[in-house]
Design a protein around this motif. Structure first.
Motif, mmCIF file in Angstrom:
data_model
loop_
_atom_site.group_PDB
_atom_site.id
_atom_site.type_symbol
_atom_site.label_atom_id
_atom_site.label_comp_id
_atom_site.label_asym_id
_atom_site.label_seq_id
_atom_site.Cartn_x
_atom_site.Cartn_y
_atom_site.Cartn_z
ATOM 1 N N TYR B 133 0.846 -1.188 0.000
ATOM 2 C CA TYR B 133 0.000 0.000 0.000
ATOM 3 C C TYR B 133 0.886 1.245 0.000
ATOM 4 N N GLY B 134 0.844 1.986 -1.120
ATOM 5 C CA GLY B 134 1.846 3.021 -1.341
ATOM 6 C C GLY B 134 1.470 4.418 -0.884
ATOM 7 N N LEU B 135 1.145 4.562 0.387
ATOM 8 C CA LEU B 135 0.970 5.930 0.902
ATOM 9 C C LEU B 135 2.378 6.437 1.202
ATOM 10 N N CYS B 136 2.931 7.184 0.270
ATOM 11 C CA CYS B 136 4.388 7.385 0.225
ATOM 12 C C CYS B 136 4.975 7.970 1.506
ATOM 13 N N GLU B 137 4.322 8.988 2.054
ATOM 14 C CA GLU B 137 4.924 9.684 3.189
ATOM 15 C C GLU B 137 4.894 8.831 4.455
ATOM 16 N N VAL B 138 4.115 7.758 4.455
ATOM 17 C CA VAL B 138 3.999 6.920 5.647
ATOM 18 C C VAL B 138 4.665 5.562 5.439
ATOM 19 N N PHE B 139 4.432 4.987 4.267
ATOM 20 C CA PHE B 139 4.948 3.639 4.013
ATOM 21 C C PHE B 139 5.988 3.616 2.895
ATOM 22 N N GLY B 140 6.614 4.777 2.673
ATOM 23 C CA GLY B 140 7.568 4.888 1.572
ATOM 24 C C GLY B 140 8.685 3.851 1.637
ATOM 25 N N ASP B 141 9.116 3.523 2.823
ATOM 26 C CA ASP B 141 10.226 2.564 2.934
ATOM 27 C C ASP B 141 9.836 1.165 2.470
ATOM 28 N N GLU B 142 8.564 0.837 2.641
ATOM 29 C CA GLU B 142 8.113 -0.506 2.283
ATOM 30 C C GLU B 142 7.978 -0.706 0.779
#
Lengths: 350, 350, 350, 350
Positions: B133-142
């Protein structure tokens, strides 16, 4: 970091033309904005009045001081009201700056005509002579290497690009020209008045300055030059309940038997080296949204065999091709750069 | 010329998400679009339906054929309706393509919840698990290095970016969350219906799908994950008579005594390495036009000491940060590039 | 309660013309609506699709059955698409009903011209002859006492009211007429299509059907009749991002030396007994919002001595004076009532 | 001709509230407008500034002179800004006129609260006490026969009509109230400012005065009175890019187990003798356009069993039910007439 970049100042940074220069110049590889200038709001961050620039432009607004501008910049855009440019530009030129003026003050070569239509005292005839009229696709060669460019008006840009190839070819009668022009509300500027009040213009369509708009002599001056005879046009301006965009719907009597395909061919040939003019296919006409946010001028045709008349439809984004975008295009040409440098924005759709 | 560029295909090129991907990718230095794909219009030039792309994208639309796509491209964006992606994405992955899916089909980890809210059969649980799930500012590392990203919904993007730092800090009560969201009409897509008819929505403001919107479980899934407890929200969606833009106005009960400045500090710290989130100063709230055409999410706060409640206002351009822009941001992160690459557009104002 | 009232049925009640008839007739003292009819939605309450009629019109929609209509009503408005009226109206007349038809099917006396412009088979020449063209301010006397009226088109109404007094006086050259017309989106009807999609037309201005609009022969037929010679016009239609309103901006070459005041005097005299035409003072032009929701047609002038041309600006609300309002005005004239009965709505401003 | 009619004057005739009073009163059978008054434009015809009134209202604007008003009229509407009414109304009452004041100056019974929220000196406590708060559907009985009515604010009207029956029944928790309100731009008045500039608000959605709007204490005063306990609300106001219309989306925690049908039944019973409140069926919510141009307030419900919360959606036309229409409704009640007299306008749709 500015070693290799042209240092640019913008006077009138809090108007729509100025703030659009700032937007577009963020994408220009050879330019650094060194000063954003406003006579009314100096000292405060520009992002206070324009929060969309938060984290993009950190500068405070500077005041209007030609000597300081000359220290900070190599070239200045004057996105100032008519009357203001007439006074300010001579000082900026005298301070050694290159100037691209977005006002109407230096477009008319005839000072008397200027005073009649603009109701201000005209600049000196020497300066009027010196100013090069920067309609890029037509007079681009004349702009190269000069110090002082007068940027065309929004209505004249849409109108002239739509008429010049046909006038130049002698295919239409210059005495028959009728121009029905429509503009979004940003063309009226950021000043507040009943004319720009949302509740007055939303869900409304209105005509204004019928036969009286100050862009009439500008259009006539160029068409007279192109055709080699005095041209007088009928010109109506309307306000559309939208923010950006101009359409000129133009009518002329044919001087021979020409089809839409003839005009399409003529215009594509005329503009073949010019990336910002796009000629529509037969039976299709451009809409303002198709150029929104971009520097394009899109043009389409209809020939009516029943009345022997040509209809030309020409659209631009008034804030880009009709102001800030063309000013940067002029800058590129002046500097000998590729004219599309920093201007290859795809229109924003929808 | 494509030797050093990532070859990209776009399925659903004639929807608003797809055509915005095309606009934005024109400015991306490492990408070449090798195929624009539409199930309904293959074989015709894309500029026939989108004249704003004239002279910019010369391609004809291709049909949907996973094997051919895998020949032409390294990565594919699926800007397809929910239900369509569920069927197509497995084939694309199986053909060896990287996929960034813009639909809602792979956002919910719980297939049962998907079927309840979307009324389609869910994709396989294996694929639901695989989708990041690409919510960039929160899960960007994943997102880094994966092959398959599920791009967040427009409402969840504005909402989650506005709530997560406060939820994460434990400053607001997750059980108290009320989200009043408003969207421009482009969010409803390019399909024609009475709901998107100009005369029906112009000069109109309406609520729809009250408590029923399929973005509710997506928001709740992420907030539950962040807070560590099951979160249920009240969520209302409204249609605004404008084309682009989403605002989420969000209400929560404070779990302590916090001021606006506390929240400003908390959020600026949380997003300090993230260039696309901008936190407004105290007493100022963002408007949708201030992010229009850009990938920004702007956020402002109000604390009401009288009611002990926090109000958070978060805005995005639904077509950019809420769809195509965030998808490209995910692509950048996936590839290990700078996340803002090709996305540094200044908002278009006015 | 219906003893003293004319019983009226409306076919096409779920289109914009039909639903506006319903709105306006609520205020008519001599009319009772006894049936609202829709071919597509019969059986359901009309307020289901039009909640603004909740508690105002309690009726269910009826199907299209001429015999039943003749039982329920004395007169029927057919607000049906072109092609549909051509088939339906003969049956309604045969059933003994009076008919006011809002479609274009009976406006052209020449069936061949009809088929050329409308692409449908023409009604019988007998019926074309029988239909009285109800441009009230010009042909109001001919409407009195007849059974069958063809209601003028929206563009022709604005255009003809703006041109006829000058043509009739011989002050302008009919061969020189150029009409640049602009319409709000409701003119395209309630059917859904990309052309009426909010995101496509909002913040957009576009031309359509250039030289091809089916209202051209209607305008030419009437102008030819008034001038006594065949008239051919250049006519362009544009779509404005607003719901209601039409402006016709019209250009003609003067046949003598006339001023604005001359035209103002001429038109005020021509329309002196007609309460719905308002002539603006010199130097002022009407805007569409100034007639919105009302049955007025407002007209202003500009004479350009430089080009010897007249500009006429004429505005109406396309749904009222351009459709439902004029239809009721025709009903009033047909019945021998005061023409303004039930139509004295003040424009809604802002 | 005025023998049997109530003579009415309107102070503030060039604001949107004043000019709407003029529009609506054209249809009132018992009223004659004898003076239209403007402090800024006296001496010129009102149709100069409002051409839509051409041939409808022939009057020149008068100046503000209480003695002259008392000669010309029996009752006066003061559609004046807050601060102005506070000074003018006492003089008008002293001159023997009945007064219906549309400003906020006499709505709050507590002068201290007034000064805190309005930042002006409060009127005398005697006058604050004397003013009857004219929320017709709730306090209609108190208005009968009085001389001085304070007309409710636009936001409070939509909000209170949407909340009072539920508060009154004890079905929702007054401490939980969150009100997310949205208004068209006409609510900001006809004064010019950047906030109402078309290019700034078109294609934009923005919040303003979050927790600071002066209508908050008005809402709280009435809700406290109805519930019998002090009520404090969270209240956010937003500006919608449209001219007319207000929607209040309201959230409250249920105090028991109630369904949508329960609320529909409760509200229909509460408003059963009130023709201007319409309760939507289950699963349908009102949109602002469905009341545009009319005096209706339409209300719909959603109960979310997941969160145990009620959502109420209430819409009005801010210029009619939120200002001029309710003022006339109050006039009708004050005079002992049918409350809907002259106000039975069908909403204008589309």
């Amino acid at each position: 970091m500015t070693d290799n970049k042209l240092r640019v100042a913008i006077v009138g940074s809090t108007g729509y033309g100025g703030v659009e220069l700032i937007r577009l110049l963020q994408a220009h590889p050879y330019i650094e904005i060194t000063s954003v200038i406003s006579s009314s709001s100096s000292g405060v961050p520009i992002s206070d009045g324009f929060p969309h620039l938060t984290n993009i432009v950190a500068k405070n607004l500077d005041g209007v001081n030609p000597a300081e501008i000359a220290q900070a910049a190599d070239l200045v855009f004057t996105a100032t009201p008519s009357g203001v440019s007439a006074k300010l530009v001579p000082e900026l030129l005298a301070a050694g700056l290159k100037v691209i003026d977005l006002s109407g003050d230096f477009r008319l070569k005839d000072g008397t005509a200027y005073e009649q239509w603009y109701k201000h005292p005209a600049p000196s005839s020497e300066l009027l002579e010196k100013a090069v009229y920067g309609l890029c696709e037509v007079f681009g060669d004349e702009v190269k290497g000069v110090d002082f460019i007068s940027n065309p008006g929004c209505y004249p840009t849409a109108t002239l690009l739509g008429l010049i190839p046909a006038i130049n070819a002698g295919w239409i009668d210059p005495a028959s020209l009728i121009i029905d022009a429509k503009s979004g509300v940003s063309g009226a500027g950021r000043g507040t008045s009943l004319m720009t009040h949302f509740a007055e213009i939303n869900e409304n369509f209105k005509a204004y300055k019928v036969n009286k708009h100050q862009h009439i002599p500008e259009i006539e001056q160029v068409l007279s030059q192109v055709s080699g005879e005095p041209v007088t046009v009928t010109f109506t301006t309307h306000l559309v309940p939208m923010t950006r965009g101009i359409m000129s719907t133009m009518y002329a009597t044919l001087k021979g038997s020409y089809t839409e395909e003839d005009f399409i061919g003529l215009y594509r040939e005329y503009y073949k080296d010019r990336s910002f003019v796009r000629i529509r296919d037969n039976g299709v006409w451009p809409a303002t949204k198709e150029v929104s946010g971009s520097n394009y001028c899109d043009i389409g045709f209809a020939v009516d065999a029943r009345t022997n008349r040509l209809t030309v439809i020409s659209v631009i984004d008034n804030v880009v091709k009709g102001a800030a975008g063309q000013a940067i295009q002029n800058l590129n040409l002046m500097m000998g750069w590729e004219e599309s440098l920093g201007l290859t924005f795809t229109p924003v759709y929808p």
